[in-house]
Design an enzyme around this catalytic site. Structure first.
Site, short mmCIF file in Angstrom:
data_model
loop_
_atom_site.label_atom_id
_atom_site.label_comp_id
_atom_site.label_asym_id
_atom_site.label_seq_id
_atom_site.Cartn_x
_atom_site.Cartn_y
_atom_site.Cartn_z
CG HIS A 1 -1.78 -1.14 1.43
ND1 HIS A 1 -2.99 -1.28 0.80
CD2 HIS A 1 -1.64 -2.23 2.21
CE1 HIS A 1 -3.57 -2.41 1.18
NE2 HIS A 1 -2.77 -3.01 2.02
O1 RIB Z 1 -4.98 -0.29 5.02
C1 RIB Z 1 -3.62 -0.31 4.69
C2 RIB Z 1 -2.85 0.66 5.54
O2 RIB Z 1 -2.95 0.30 6.91
C3 RIB Z 1 -1.35 0.67 5.23
O3 RIB Z 1 -0.82 1.93 5.51
C4 RIB Z 1 -0.81 -0.33 6.21
O4 RIB Z 1 0.58 -0.10 6.52
C5 RIB Z 1 -1.65 -0.05 7.42
O5 RIB Z 1 -1.09 1.07 8.09
#
Ligand code: RIB
Ligand code: CA
Length: 312
Positions: free
Chosen positions: A240
């Site tokens: 992500h």
């Molecule tokens: O939903 C994904 C996010 O939540 C990313 O930033 C992951 O590292 C968690 O923090």
């Protein structure tokens, strides 16, 4: 001119990739500091993980400031199911030799912004608690912010609940404060980040690229592959937060839409949901640039290219 950057994060394997991408190109980013927040793991772990990562990157010139250990109102929750108890399970980095700075992350953010001669970009890849508190404590920082680029929310449903993305769900009140601030903002949500995933081949390239950074990133990302496969039917593990660094380095690999975004900070089943649409409304016309597409293969190639630049 270099982009002045504060990285606010909850490392977390994907935060780790973001950090390593940004630290790999000092000619592009003047990283003023890394601030941590509780999220993927308790603050004790996200602090330690950030210190380990700047040491792995041989960039201990970049200081780490510990931030909020819990959300503004809600009880803390963590993501051990995805990142493991440590937040970066699958890695094998030594205990950090360096220490946290004594200043709290919120104070570091405020003081750095107020005294910066050039506007500063905030990269936000965890729950937004530090950023919200900085804006509340010192609203004057707003004019010193170039833009906030965050991984959070989604235009097509959640991950930790059917409605909410994790960062927004952990601290929906902070997300509301930041998203409704009217500051220049780019939102990169699950609708895009779920397209940036590992594969066996990509993990093998990282594992065999001949440096410790590659081996550590391969180990961290491999840890969560099964979770993302089973839970979301993805081919591999979503990286992500790497999207934030990739956007800053190669903006042409993304498209954005101007959208209104509201954060549900009062609901039950929908707590933390990001409600988005493209149409003007009569109330709360907060517009954000919301990521709409990603050239995921080229973004992953960028991740690999940047990890390859590290030398043992
Ligand atoms: O939903 C994904 C996010 O939540 C990313 O930033 C992951 O590292 C968690 O923090
Ligand atoms: Ca994160």
């Amino acid at each position: 001119m270099k982009r002045r950057l504060i990285i606010d994060c909850d490392p977390g394997a994907d935060d780790a990739v973001l950090i390593l991408m940004a630290l790999a190109v000092p000619q592009t980013f003047d990283v003023l500091g890394i601030t941590t927040v509780a999220g993927n793991a308790p603050i004790e772990w996200t602090n330690k993980n950030a210190l380990k990562l700047v040491e792995l990157a041989k960039r201990t010139d970049v200081k780490v400031f510990g931030g909020c250990r819990r959300p503004m109102l809600r009880k803390p929750i963590y993501a051990a199911y995805a990142h493991g108890e440590t937040g970066i399970d699958g890695s094998s980095m030594p205990e950090p030799k360096t220490s946290l700075q004594s200043r709290h992350a919120v104070d570091f953010i405020i003081e750095t912004l107020l005294h910066s001669s050039q506007k500063v970009t905030l990269s936000v890849s965890g729950p937004m608690t530090n950023i919200a508190l900085a804006l509340i404590k010192e609203p004057g920082i707003a004019e010193h912010i170039e833009e906030i680029i965050f991984m959070g929310g989604s235009t097509n449903g959640g991950n930790i609940t059917p409605a909410a993305e994790f960062n927004f769900y952990v601290d929906p009140h902070a997300a509301h404060v930041v998203v409704s601030s009217g500051l220049p903002m780019k939102m990169i949500g699950l609708n895009v980040t779920h397209q940036l995933v590992t594969s066996e081949h990509r993990l093998e390239i990282l594992q065999r690229m001949g440096n410790e950074v590659g081996r550590q990133v391969a180990g961290m990302l491999a840890h969560g592959v099964e979770h993302d496969r089973v839970r979301f039917g993805l081919e591999g593990r979503s990286v992500h937060d790497a999207c934030i660094a990739a956007y800053m380095l190669r903006p042409e690999l993304f498209t954005f839409k101007k959208m209104r975004v509201l954060v549900d900070h009062a609901g039950e089943a929908t707590m933390g949901a990001s409600i988005t649409n493209e149409y003007p409304a009569h109330i709360n016309d907060q517009w954000l640039s919301v990521a709409d597409s990603i050239q995921a293969d080229q973004v992953f190639d960028l991740i690999i290219d940047l990890m390859r630049t590290y030398k043992d």
